[in-house]
Design an enzyme around this catalytic site. Structure first.
Site, short mmCIF file in Angstrom:
data_model
loop_
_atom_site.label_atom_id
_atom_site.label_comp_id
_atom_site.label_asym_id
_atom_site.label_seq_id
_atom_site.Cartn_x
_atom_site.Cartn_y
_atom_site.Cartn_z
N ASP A 1 0.84 -1.20 0.00
CA ASP A 1 0.00 0.00 0.00
C ASP A 1 0.87 1.25 0.00
O ASP A 1 2.02 1.22 0.47
CB ASP A 1 -0.87 0.06 1.26
CG ASP A 1 -1.79 -1.12 1.37
OD1 ASP A 1 -2.15 -1.69 0.33
OD2 ASP A 1 -2.14 -1.47 2.52
N1 URA Z 1 -1.27 -5.92 3.96
C1 URA Z 1 -1.72 -4.64 3.95
O1 URA Z 1 -2.77 -4.36 4.53
N2 URA Z 1 -1.01 -3.73 3.29
C2 URA Z 1 0.14 -3.98 2.65
O2 URA Z 1 0.75 -3.10 2.07
C3 URA Z 1 0.61 -5.30 2.68
C4 URA Z 1 -0.11 -6.26 3.33
#
Ligand code: URA
Length: 236
Positions: free
Chosen positions: A104
């Site tokens: 993310d």
């Molecule tokens: N899980 C998440 O919620 N975000 C990420 O970036 C990776 C795994």
């Protein structure tokens, strides 16, 4: 502009600079049809350059595997329509790599970049169940029964998650630092799982994928994977 031949070959992704020098010395490189064995020779990028008779545009690119410590506030795409920084801004130039999987925008940590599509597919294919390890700071402190839910599976987006690991590292100022290991790669999975047990994520960082660890690589820095690291992903 004239550039040293080994640099043109390396920039084209044919081989490393050192390997390109070997190709030249071995008489395997031609410029406009003439064999070049002299190492200092320069050429223009628009010259017709070939290795073993194959134009460099058609020589298979050297497979490259890189790990990057993605900083927060960076998108995991090649380009962003809103002009935000992307992982490519931190990747080695001239290598035409792409990111494997995603983190993310707000998540930091370990992400791989490669030009090897098979390797990337292997890594992200659910059947391989490659473990991804995260350090998260979450709000509040989960109870034993909430931890158990996390470990046994939680319904997110209408489907149960596979069993995950969660260990409390320490609690401070009404937040808790935990280590979480999941073997799936669903969208915003860790954040959604933590939301479901009532302890939303405040910060999230990925520290390992399979046996490959982020170690002390600093945010925004990259390094090549060792051969062992690249291979151990394939063995899964
Ligand atoms: N899980 C998440 O919620 N975000 C990420 O970036 C990776 C795994």
């Amino acid at each position: 502009m004239e550039i040293r031949l080994q640099k043109i070959l390396a920039n084209a992704g044919v081989a490393s600079r050192r390997k390109a020098e070997e190709l030249i010395v071995e008489g395997r490189v031609t410029v406009n049809g003439a064999t070049i064995t002299e190492l200092g020779t320069k050429a223009k990028t628009k010259d017709e350059i070939a290795v073993d008779g194959v134009p460099i545009g058609r020589v298979p690119r050297k497979k490259t595997y890189v790990m990057l410590h993605k900083p927060e506030g960076v998108v995991t795409t090649i380009a962003d329509e809103f002009g935000r920084p992307t992982v490519m801004d931190y990747a080695p130039a001239n290598k035409r790599l792409f990111p494997v999987g995603r983190l993310d925008y707000e998540t930091s940590g370990l992400i791989f970049l490669t030009n090897d599509g098979d390797w990337a597919n292997n890594l992200t294919h659910p059947k391989h169940e490659i473990k991804k390890v995260y350090i998260a700071t979450i709000r509040g402190e989960p109870t034993e029964s909430e931890l158990r839910k996390f470990r046994e599976g939680i319904k997110i987006d209408g489907r149960l998650t596979a069993p995950a690991e969660i260990d409390i590292l320490r609690s401070k100022n009404e937040n808790t630092k935990v280590r979480i290991t999941i073997s799936e790669g669903r969208n915003r999975q860790v954040r959604k799982m933590c939301d479901e047990i009532g302890h939303p994520v405040i910060s999230l960082k990925r520290i390992a994928i399979g046996d490959v660890k982020l170690g002390d690589l600093q945010p925004g820095r990259w390094r090549y994977l060792t051969e062992g690291e690249a291979l151990c992903i394939l063995k899964k």
